[in-house]
Write a protein that holds these residues in place. Structure first.
Motif, mmCIF file in Angstrom:
data_model
loop_
_atom_site.group_PDB
_atom_site.id
_atom_site.type_symbol
_atom_site.label_atom_id
_atom_site.label_comp_id
_atom_site.label_asym_id
_atom_site.label_seq_id
_atom_site.Cartn_x
_atom_site.Cartn_y
_atom_site.Cartn_z
ATOM 1 N N SER A 1 0.823 -1.209 0.000
ATOM 2 C CA SER A 1 0.000 0.000 0.000
ATOM 3 C C SER A 1 0.859 1.261 0.000
ATOM 4 O O SER A 1 0.554 2.220 -0.709
ATOM 5 C CB SER A 1 -0.961 0.004 1.184
ATOM 6 N N MET B 1 -3.915 -1.050 -7.230
ATOM 7 C CA MET B 1 -4.396 0.251 -6.772
ATOM 8 C C MET B 1 -4.558 1.133 -8.005
ATOM 9 O O MET B 1 -3.599 1.344 -8.731
ATOM 10 C CB MET B 1 -3.394 0.892 -5.806
ATOM 11 N N HIS C 1 -3.731 -1.289 3.521
ATOM 12 C CA HIS C 1 -4.092 -2.476 2.732
ATOM 13 C C HIS C 1 -4.758 -2.020 1.439
ATOM 14 O O HIS C 1 -5.928 -2.278 1.192
ATOM 15 C CB HIS C 1 -5.020 -3.402 3.505
ATOM 16 N N GLY C 2 -4.028 -1.321 0.608
ATOM 17 C CA GLY C 2 -4.562 -0.591 -0.526
ATOM 18 C C GLY C 2 -5.178 -1.387 -1.650
ATOM 19 O O GLY C 2 -5.661 -0.803 -2.614
ATOM 20 N N HIS D 1 -8.833 -0.636 2.378
ATOM 21 C CA HIS D 1 -8.828 -1.383 1.119
ATOM 22 C C HIS D 1 -10.215 -1.422 0.473
ATOM 23 O O HIS D 1 -11.240 -1.351 1.130
ATOM 24 C CB HIS D 1 -8.290 -2.794 1.325
#
Length: 181
Positions: free
Chosen positions: A35, A70, A86-87, A106
């Motif tokens: 992340s 992401m 926690h992307g 996330h």
């Protein structure tokens, strides 16, 4: 591209991650999280995009999207610092604006509601918390110090100091005249 400013942004993001993620024990540990790496890449390709190197910025954007899962458009503006915890699965559209000291979990989508030109993505205030898998859609404004619950779908402006939850999100605490701890 202003390299000095870019480095200062990255250091500020690193500090913010360290203050807000109790699981990390050192800055080095943060640097190796997917992340943070995704956010780091965003900072670089956003700076390239703003300085007119749009093709190079979009190439790095595509690489970041594939590697870290992401999707933060190069034109999106994320003030410094922000934290994307926690992307995986995060989506930020081109005209998205995210204020400083905001934490995004996330699976969050900051997206458009329909195909149109101009400003079509949300503006997120400062010091906000956006729970996992929340969807904030359209050209709406989320005030400062707003908390958005996990899996909420936000389709309307939210006043500062509010807590919202649900599908379609409703204010459950706070509002413009009441500060929420």
């Amino acid at each position: 591209m202003d390299v000095k400013n870019l480095l200062l942004q990255i250091l500020e993001d690193l500090r913010f991650y360290r203050e807000n993620d109790p699981s990390v024990e050192s800055p080095l540990e943060i640097i190796f999280t997917p992340s943070f790496r995704g956010l780091l890449n965003y900072r670089i390709y956003h700076a390239l995009y703003k300085s007119g190197h749009k093709v190079l910025a979009k190439l790095l954007y595509i690489r970041t999207k594939l590697k870290y899962n992401m999707d933060i458009h190069p034109g999106a503006v994320l003030e410094t610092p922000v934290m994307i915890d926690h992307g995986f699965g995060v989506v930020n559209g081109e005209t998205t604006y995210v204020g400083k000291n905001t934490i995004i979990y996330h699976g969050v989508t900051l997206g458009a509601r329909r195909v149109e030109s101009g400003k079509r993505h949300p503006t997120i205030g400062r010091n906000c918390l956006i729970g996992n898998h929340a969807s904030i859609l359209g050209n709406i404004t989320i005030g400062d110090f707003v908390k958005i619950g996990a899996n909420s779908v936000v389709l309307e402006d939210i006043p500062p100091y509010s807590t919202v939850v649900g599908v379609k999100a409703k204010i459950v605490k706070g509002g413009a005249n009441e500060k929420v701890a």
